[in-house]
Design an enzyme around this catalytic site. Sequence first.
Site, PDB file in Angstrom:
ATOM      1  N   ASP A  27      -2.243   6.312  -3.511  1.00 58.46           N
ATOM      2  CA  ASP A  27      -1.179   5.638  -2.771  1.00 58.46           C
ATOM      3  C   ASP A  27      -0.586   4.549  -3.667  1.00 58.46           C
ATOM      4  O   ASP A  27      -0.988   4.398  -4.828  1.00 58.46           O
ATOM      5  CB  ASP A  27      -1.706   5.097  -1.431  1.00 58.46           C
ATOM      6  CG  ASP A  27      -2.595   3.886  -1.589  1.00 58.46           C
ATOM      7  OD1 ASP A  27      -3.209   3.739  -2.661  1.00 58.46           O
ATOM      8  OD2 ASP A  27      -2.687   3.070  -0.656  1.00 58.46           O
ATOM      9  N   ASP A  53      -5.811   2.112  -3.677  1.00 58.01           N
ATOM     10  CA  ASP A  53      -7.097   2.031  -2.983  1.00 58.01           C
ATOM     11  C   ASP A  53      -7.409   3.332  -2.236  1.00 58.01           C
ATOM     12  O   ASP A  53      -8.498   3.508  -1.713  1.00 58.01           O
ATOM     13  CB  ASP A  53      -7.218   0.792  -2.074  1.00 58.01           C
ATOM     14  CG  ASP A  53      -6.136   0.716  -1.023  1.00 58.01           C
ATOM     15  OD1 ASP A  53      -5.246   1.587  -1.009  1.00 58.01           O
ATOM     16  OD2 ASP A  53      -6.181  -0.225  -0.211  1.00 58.01           O
ATOM     17  N   ASP A  79      -0.887   1.461  -4.141  1.00 51.77           N
ATOM     18  CA  ASP A  79      -1.693   0.423  -4.780  1.00 51.77           C
ATOM     19  C   ASP A  79      -3.078   0.914  -5.196  1.00 51.77           C
ATOM     20  O   ASP A  79      -3.916   0.125  -5.635  1.00 51.77           O
ATOM     21  CB  ASP A  79      -1.830  -0.802  -3.864  1.00 51.77           C
ATOM     22  CG  ASP A  79      -2.616  -0.501  -2.607  1.00 51.77           C
ATOM     23  OD1 ASP A  79      -2.508   0.622  -2.087  1.00 51.77           O
ATOM     24  OD2 ASP A  79      -3.362  -1.380  -2.148  1.00 51.77           O
ATOM     25  N   SER A  98       0.808  -1.212   0.000  1.00 49.94           N
ATOM     26  CA  SER A  98       0.000   0.000   0.000  1.00 49.94           C
ATOM     27  C   SER A  98       0.850   1.275   0.000  1.00 49.94           C
ATOM     28  O   SER A  98       1.584   1.522  -0.935  1.00 49.94           O
ATOM     29  CB  SER A  98      -0.950  -0.055   1.204  1.00 49.94           C
ATOM     30  OG  SER A  98      -1.843   1.018   1.184  1.00 49.94           O
TER      31      SER A  98
HETATM   32 MG    MG Z   1      -3.425   1.218  -0.241  1.00 51.06          MG
END
Ligand code: MG
Length: 455
Positions: free
Chosen positions: A235, A239, A237, A97
């Site tokens: 961020d 999400d 990744d 993340s």
């Molecule tokens: Mg994330």
Amino acid sequence: MQAKLFGSSGVRGVVNKDLTPILAVKVGLALGTFANAGKIFVARDARTSGLMLENALVSGLLSCGAKVFCLGVLPTPVLAYLTSRLGADAGVMITASHNPPQYNGIKIFDGDGTAYDEERQNKVEQIIEQENFLLADWQNLGGAFPLNESRLYIEMIHENVRLRKSWHVVVDAGCGATGQVAPAIFKSLECKNVAINAQFDGFFPGRSPEPNAESLKSLSKIVGEMGADVGVAYDGDGDRAAFLDENGVFVDFDRVLAAYAAHVLKKGKNRIMVTNVEASMCVERMVEPYGGKVVRTKVGDVYVAEAVKKFDAVFGGEPCGAWIHPEFHYCPDGILSSALLLKALEDEGKNLSEFVAEVPAYPVLRENVPCNNEVKYAVVERAGESLKAHFPRYTQISTVDGVRLAIEEGWVLVRASGTEPLLRLTVEGESLKAAESIMEKAAAVVKEVVEGFRR
Ligand code: MG
């Protein structure tokens, strides 16, 4: 007993220290066993260790006879969406993340695209601890196949989010996993979009994978100089999303969450939204006038997603920029959030600074106190007792996650980080003076308790 492998966001740790290929093989073996082999999707973010861990994980899955589809570098919400859309039994995302580049992690999703909850994570963990792996015969080993279906996700957003205006958007992918999909989506929505840091690079040379006011200074400058309508950053990744307004000013996470929640509740089929214990009291102030009810959960998108499902909520979001849109899916989705925010601005006829202007700005202060993973939960418990003694006029106490003490001029929350050896202190006050005074007192109390555990 060893520390738990799975935290609130799956397995997370420093590569080749906490998270080795050996552990990744075991997670693959355990998931292959738990999911009864089956059809499993695997994707990764742009980190340098991604392919190494993916190969190890896939090896474990194949050993159990799973049919594995490798989706390559993709944002987490795209992996989750495709897992459910294409009927896989589970999806695995290799990502840390927003953590620094030396970290990586493994997060598992169910066939309906929701992250594994504690119960299922514990079962996988138990299989690893007992090495209770169900290996296939040599004739029945699994197979691995490449799969590139991210266009399905792009089409899904294109079909569901219709914009009237050609928004001028500057997208900062931060060299993370959103570098290809996010610009493609804004293009499909006929936005005039410019992407920066859009190449995959696990060293994150452009900025930290955690989007915040500090890490988005370059984006702020570019939005200002180009006269763009909005700046969007994700961020590592994808999400989470962070936003800059038309002046290049970083938009406070809590306030944009509250403004968007109010927008959704006005037209929602019911009046419930979900956020976590860390979010500002401005969320209640914004949604309650529309008859909205706020359900507060532990920090972590898994808990927010669970509550969104349980209460059939219209929206769920955390003040780190992780927003869940249940009419699409149950994985927090930064890319979808940014498209929906543009739609909300259109519907309200406002630019982003006007959209958040009506949200009261209560000062929030955050401080991290380093604390060993082994004792952090015990420290929080004792800190709760100590805080009660130091704030004898507290009005409410909640232990849904850590300890949250409401006092007349605001509140303080102390909780252990799910992924790092830290205690997180959050304070909100009616005024900055009130917040600072609460933080000063609370931080001193917590540090004293941490010290006590060291002795
Ligand atoms: Mg994330």
